[in-house]
Design a protein around this motif. Structure first.
Motif, PDB file in Angstrom:
ATOM      1  N   PHE A 536       0.844  -1.206   0.000  1.00 18.01           N
ATOM      2  CA  PHE A 536       0.000   0.000   0.000  1.00 18.01           C
ATOM      3  C   PHE A 536       0.870   1.242   0.000  1.00 18.01           C
ATOM      4  O   PHE A 536       2.070   1.206   0.307  1.00 18.01           O
ATOM      5  N   SER A 537       0.229   2.366  -0.328  1.00 19.97           N
ATOM      6  CA  SER A 537       0.881   3.670  -0.186  1.00 19.97           C
ATOM      7  C   SER A 537      -0.181   4.737   0.005  1.00 19.97           C
ATOM      8  O   SER A 537      -1.305   4.612  -0.493  1.00 19.97           O
ATOM      9  N   ALA A 538       0.193   5.772   0.751  1.00 18.79           N
ATOM     10  CA  ALA A 538      -0.700   6.911   0.978  1.00 18.79           C
ATOM     11  C   ALA A 538       0.138   8.174   1.127  1.00 18.79           C
ATOM     12  O   ALA A 538      -0.122   9.007   1.990  1.00 18.79           O
ATOM     13  N   ASN A 539       1.184   8.280   0.275  1.00 17.77           N
ATOM     14  CA  ASN A 539       2.051   9.452   0.242  1.00 17.77           C
ATOM     15  C   ASN A 539       2.924   9.607   1.474  1.00 17.77           C
ATOM     16  O   ASN A 539       3.432  10.696   1.751  1.00 17.77           O
ATOM     17  N   GLN A 540       3.108   8.503   2.222  1.00 10.75           N
ATOM     18  CA  GLN A 540       4.036   8.539   3.341  1.00 10.75           C
ATOM     19  C   GLN A 540       5.464   8.360   2.827  1.00 10.75           C
ATOM     20  O   GLN A 540       5.693   8.228   1.626  1.00 10.75           O
ATOM     21  N   HIS A 541       6.435   8.352   3.737  1.00  4.43           N
ATOM     22  CA  HIS A 541       7.818   8.101   3.342  1.00  4.43           C
ATOM     23  C   HIS A 541       7.910   6.781   2.571  1.00  4.43           C
ATOM     24  O   HIS A 541       7.271   5.795   2.935  1.00  4.43           O
ATOM     25  N   THR A 542       8.725   6.791   1.550  1.00  2.06           N
ATOM     26  CA  THR A 542       8.908   5.582   0.762  1.00  2.06           C
ATOM     27  C   THR A 542       9.538   4.479   1.594  1.00  2.06           C
ATOM     28  O   THR A 542       9.132   3.316   1.522  1.00  2.06           O
ATOM     29  N   THR A 543      10.530   4.840   2.400  1.00  2.00           N
ATOM     30  CA  THR A 543      11.305   3.860   3.165  1.00  2.00           C
ATOM     31  C   THR A 543      11.547   4.394   4.569  1.00  2.00           C
ATOM     32  O   THR A 543      11.419   5.599   4.825  1.00  2.00           O
ATOM     33  N   PRO A 544      11.954   3.527   5.492  1.00  2.15           N
ATOM     34  CA  PRO A 544      12.389   3.998   6.812  1.00  2.15           C
ATOM     35  C   PRO A 544      13.799   4.583   6.718  1.00  2.15           C
ATOM     36  O   PRO A 544      14.451   4.490   5.661  1.00  2.15           O
ATOM     37  N   PRO A 545      14.301   5.190   7.787  1.00  3.55           N
ATOM     38  CA  PRO A 545      15.636   5.811   7.741  1.00  3.55           C
ATOM     39  C   PRO A 545      16.761   4.861   7.383  1.00  3.55           C
ATOM     40  O   PRO A 545      17.850   5.307   7.011  1.00  3.55           O
ATOM     41  N   GLU A 546      16.533   3.555   7.479  1.00  2.00           N
ATOM     42  CA  GLU A 546      17.594   2.597   7.158  1.00  2.00           C
ATOM     43  C   GLU A 546      17.941   2.580   5.673  1.00  2.00           C
ATOM     44  O   GLU A 546      19.020   2.099   5.295  1.00  2.00           O
ATOM     45  N   TYR A 547      17.059   3.064   4.825  1.00  2.00           N
ATOM     46  CA  TYR A 547      17.389   3.121   3.397  1.00  2.00           C
ATOM     47  C   TYR A 547      18.614   4.015   3.219  1.00  2.00           C
ATOM     48  O   TYR A 547      18.648   5.143   3.724  1.00  2.00           O
ATOM     49  N   PRO A 548      19.637   3.546   2.529  1.00  2.00           N
ATOM     50  CA  PRO A 548      20.928   4.259   2.578  1.00  2.00           C
ATOM     51  C   PRO A 548      20.995   5.566   1.798  1.00  2.00           C
ATOM     52  O   PRO A 548      21.873   6.380   2.075  1.00  2.00           O
ATOM     53  N   TYR A 549      20.103   5.782   0.835  1.00  2.00           N
ATOM     54  CA  TYR A 549      20.127   7.052   0.113  1.00  2.00           C
ATOM     55  C   TYR A 549      19.273   8.077   0.854  1.00  2.00           C
ATOM     56  O   TYR A 549      18.159   7.789   1.301  1.00  2.00           O
ATOM     57  N   TYR A 550      19.800   9.292   0.947  1.00  2.00           N
ATOM     58  CA  TYR A 550      19.037  10.376   1.581  1.00  2.00           C
ATOM     59  C   TYR A 550      18.043  10.964   0.586  1.00  2.00           C
ATOM     60  O   TYR A 550      18.358  11.159  -0.586  1.00  2.00           O
ATOM     61  N   TYR A 551      16.855  11.225   1.064  1.00  6.32           N
ATOM     62  CA  TYR A 551      15.889  11.981   0.277  1.00  6.32           C
ATOM     63  C   TYR A 551      15.042  12.800   1.236  1.00  6.32           C
ATOM     64  O   TYR A 551      14.943  12.507   2.427  1.00  6.32           O
TER      65      TYR A 551
END
Length: 822
Positions: A536-551
């Motif tokens: 699912f998605s509802a415009n929240q963060h794509t990933t938690p902070p563990e995802y290594p690329y910053y966005y």
């Protein structure tokens, strides 16, 4: 005899004067109105736009360029079902049918993006046109076409669609013009591939041009680095990301990006708002509560459904207008059969399903637009430095035609970063800044190829191949198949940034500050067949902070929590179960905030009216239902509490100066966990206030406001003031009578002018079935019964069964008309 001549001459003069008056445009109250004679002409005026109750008058068409005959069947919602022998003929017919229903809407959309509104509306839209040109909208559309030209299939589809639109335009008489052309007294013009690109760039502007660089820099300058980090954390720990961490990123080899911003560099790059003159234009001001172009989508695996087959749901949230944002259709050829919705002016379908799969979209929300300060080396500002080297700007002359006035020639400076958008406004804080926006780039792949690929996808590999390379606006593509797969991918072209890069205004004289890499396709977050049984998605963060690329970006925190809870607890789901989520008015924002606000409230200080309001609030279950009064009281109280807390920032807003406001979740967290924060204290008063004092003061202020304007203390549907306006803001063509619930923090994210623009539920059983509805109708003609025939169903939460025909010979009682093309 002489008297007869005099009388005849007098009547001739009066008649000539009357005709001149009727056939000449007028200005009334500062507004231009069309020639009354043309508009009321019984043979070509507005009378001819009225349609019979049964529907539009359809005739068989000779469409140039068709390779074989095409048949279009219309159902009882006036949805066209196009049966062709090849996709090119189908798309050409789609162009004709689309123009037949939405020509003026298509024209307006391309004009808005292309900066051409003033040609028909005069000086009042000149600023909009200049902003569009200076934001590089035409530049972006030209680059789209340059990239799309690498795909022969895309160009064939675009040219076929254009041919179909123009075939309709060419056969129009003045009597047949859509009524808006008559009201605004101008003629339809030919469509072009460039106009399709402009329509798509218009959606990109809506969905991926948001950034807070100026507002964040102003906040940094006002509060300093440590306080900035306190007020504006980037991750809400209560939210559920789209793609959870399952260890899939542990060994990811990262592409290098610019170094992270540091406390010193962010201070150095921040704009000093206290030393700049002028204010920010209203369209740049961060509002107290900003609308987020949002959407919900999800797919359940068969393990969570009653049928054992996947179900997919999608409801994109956009600005709601008449004519409607979307247009429904089915296309059937020997090779493929698909149904869905698209934007008027865009071939194929964007969201939909076929006989094997379904797909839906929500906006990703990553920040893909940055501002860079240019260091000029000459007074003419035609040369600037980059890493110590002198660079020359490219001067782009924008020719803006203005109805009733001379043409404006506007010179825009282009740098390596992009256009210097506000260099015509010396008092604008962004006067010397260039605009870097991802959609300015030549796209790596045609967006039309992406959607045409989705239309014929049968499995997950087809889906992943279809969406790969899609650049902007980045979307969360959800997908499900009859064979049982479910998946979601946050697809877009994302620049590799150091931590907090792009959060503030940056130094454009240093190339290291730019975008040098984009996240590789194989490292873009994707989730397939999770054990929990849903994506699912509802415009929240794509990933938690563990995802290594910053966005960074503009993310929603409440809808996703509610949808996650609903889907997690759901078993033996049916399409009706999906409806209850799309129509869910529950708000975690209210559920988080109200208990702590009631806890802080000293009820002994309240009169009888205040006690009754507290009673209404205490018994409320946080649903923004249309007939409830508690959400009206709560929102007024919450807004007052927020404004009193952040009075330091309110002064910026009142002066029309940029300032970043803390997100609602952070404000609620401060009330819950840091009630003694200095931001609850009003420095001008003694003693020091806490959250408890501010909550009490805000309640009294809210109550006094209702006492002054009792009519505002009413049920939520009335207090919200919801309306769906005609694109030209013509009340007679609008719907101002709708009573709906919902809130932007609830899954049913209906706001004053925004909301679910298309509700779709697809059951991927033995035979794919679907239900859907949008607020409006298929026709763009206010004189048609199909202009807003779905509006009341949408407002009351009803859906229509979507007619998905297996072949041209399948019979259905819903088919009401047929149109043949040869």
């Amino acid at each position: 005899m002489v008297f007869k001549v005099i009388r005849f001459s007098l009547f001739l003069a009066l008649t000539s004067t009357l005709l001149w008056f009727l056939m000449t445009p007028r200005t009334v109250g500062g507004k231009s109105i069309p020639p009354i004679g043309h508009f009321f002409n019984p043979f070509s005026g507005f009378w001819t736009n009225a349609e019979p109750i049964s529907g539009p008058r359809l005739k068989d068409i000779s469409l140039p360029g068709l390779k074989a005959p095409v048949q279009v069947k219309y159902d009882d919602l006036m949805v066209p079902h196009i049966f062709a022998q090849n996709i090119e003929d189908a798309v050409a017919t789609q162009g004709y049918v689309m123009a037949q229903n939405r020509l003026w809407q298509m024209d307006l959309a391309s004009r808005k993006s292309g900066g051409r509104l003033s040609e028909i509306l005069g000086e009042r839209t000149l600023k909009l046109d200049r902003n569009s040109r200076r934001a590089g909208m035409v530049f972006a559309a030209q680059n789209d076409l340059s990239g799309w030209a690498n795909s022969p299939e895309t160009m064939r589809m675009l040219e076929a669609y254009t041919r179909g639109v123009n075939a309709y335009v060419d056969q129009l008489s003045k009597a047949d013009y859509p009524i808006e052309f008559k009201l605004l007294h101008y003629e339809p013009e030919h469509w072009s591939t460039m106009k399709t690109a402009l329509v798509m760039e218009g959606m990109a502007e809506t969905l991926c041009s948001k950034e807070d660089d100026l507002a964040s820099s102003a906040a940094m300058a006002a509060f300093g680095y440590e306080t900035f980090q306190y007020l504006y954390p980037e991750w809400n720990p209560k939210q559920q990301p789209i793609i959870p961490d399952t260890g899939q990123w542990n060994d990811m080899r990262l592409l290098p990006g610019p170094p992270p911003e540091t406390a010193s560099s962010t201070r150095a790059n921040s704009i000093d708002t206290d030393t700049r003159q002028g204010s920010v234009d209203p369209y740049e001001i961060p509002a107290l509560y900003r609308y987020r172009e949002g959407s919900n989508n999800w797919a359940l695996s068969g393990s969570k459904t009653a049928s054992g087959h996947p179900i997919l749901a999608n409801d994109p949230h956009l600005m709601l207008n008449l004519p409607s944002v979307w247009f429904q259709l089915q296309i059937h050829t020997p090779e493929q059969n698909f149904y869905g919705v698209t934007f008027p002016g865009v071939p194929g379908v964007v969201i939909g399903f076929n006989e094997q799969a379904a797909w839906g979209l929500t906006n990703v929300g990553h920040d893909v637009a940055d501002w860079y300060k240019i260091k000029w080396t000459n007074a003419e500002r035609t040369k600037y430095t980059l890493d110590g080297e002198i660079k020359e700007v490219k001067l782009q002359i924008e020719e803006i035609k203005i109805k009733g006035q001379p043409t404006l020639l506007d010179t825009v400076r282009y740098t390596v970063w992009g256009p210097v958008s506000f260099d015509h406004e010396p008092t604008n804080p962004l006067y010397n800044y260039a605009y870097r926006w991802v959609t300015h780039d030549v796209p790596p792949r045609s967006a039309l190829d992406v959607f045409l690929g989705l239309c014929k996808s049968k499995n997950t590999n087809d889906y992943l191949n279809a969406v790969a390379g899609f650049d902007a606006p980045a979307q969360n593509f959800v997908f499900a198949t009859r064979s049982g797969d479910i998946a979601i991918r946050s697809q877009g072209r994302f620049p590799v940034k150091g931590k907090e890069r792009g959060r503030f205004l940056q130094d454009g004289s240093v190339w290291l500050n730019g975008w040098h890499n984009f996240i590789p396709e194989d490292q873009i977050p994707t989730l397939k067949n999770p054990s929990r049984g849903f994506v699912f998605s509802a415009n929240q963060h794509t990933t938690p902070p563990e995802y290594p690329y910053y966005y960074l970006g503009d993310f929603e925190d409440n809808r996703s929590r509610r949808i996650y809870d609903r889907l997690s607890n759901m078993q033996r789901a049916t399409p009706d179960s999906m409806k209850t989520i799309q129509l869910d008015n529950f708000s975690y924002r209210a559920a988080d905030a109200l208990p702590v606000m009631l806890q802080y409230l000293d009820r002994t200080q309240l009169d009888a009216d205040g006690q009754q309001m507290v009673k209404d609030l205490a018994s409320w279950h946080y649903y923004y239902d249309a007939d409830a009064i508690a959400p009206t009281i709560f929102d007024a109280w919450f807004d007052s509490t927020y404004a009193l807390t952040f009075d330091e920032m309110e002064s910026y807003r009142l002066q029309k100066k940029a300032m970043l406001f803390p997100e609602d979740w952070r404000f609620i967290d401060m009330m819950q966990r840091d009630s003694n924060s200095s931001f609850f204290d009003h420095k001008s008063t003694d003693p020091k206030e806490t959250a408890r004092d501010i909550v009490m003061l805000a309640f009294k202020k809210m109550q006094a406001g209702f006492a002054k304007k009792p009519a505002q203390k009413t049920v939520w549907s009335t207090a919200k003031g919801f309306a769906i306006k005609h694109l030209a803001q013509i009340d007679a063509f609008s719907r101002n009578d709708l009573k709906v619930g919902g809130h932007d923090s609830s899954p049913n994210a209906i706001q004053k002018r925004f909301g679910p623009s298309w509700r779709m539920i697809v059951d991927l059983g033995d035979r794919v079935t679907a239900q859907g509805v949008y607020p409006g109708g298929q026709s763009g003609n206010p004189g048609s019964r199909y202009y807003d025939n779905m509006m009341d169903a949408w407002a009351t939460g009803r859906y229509f069964d979507l007619l998905f025909l297996a072949d041209v010979d399948e019979s259905s009682s819903k088919i009401i008309a047929t149109q043949n093309f040869k």
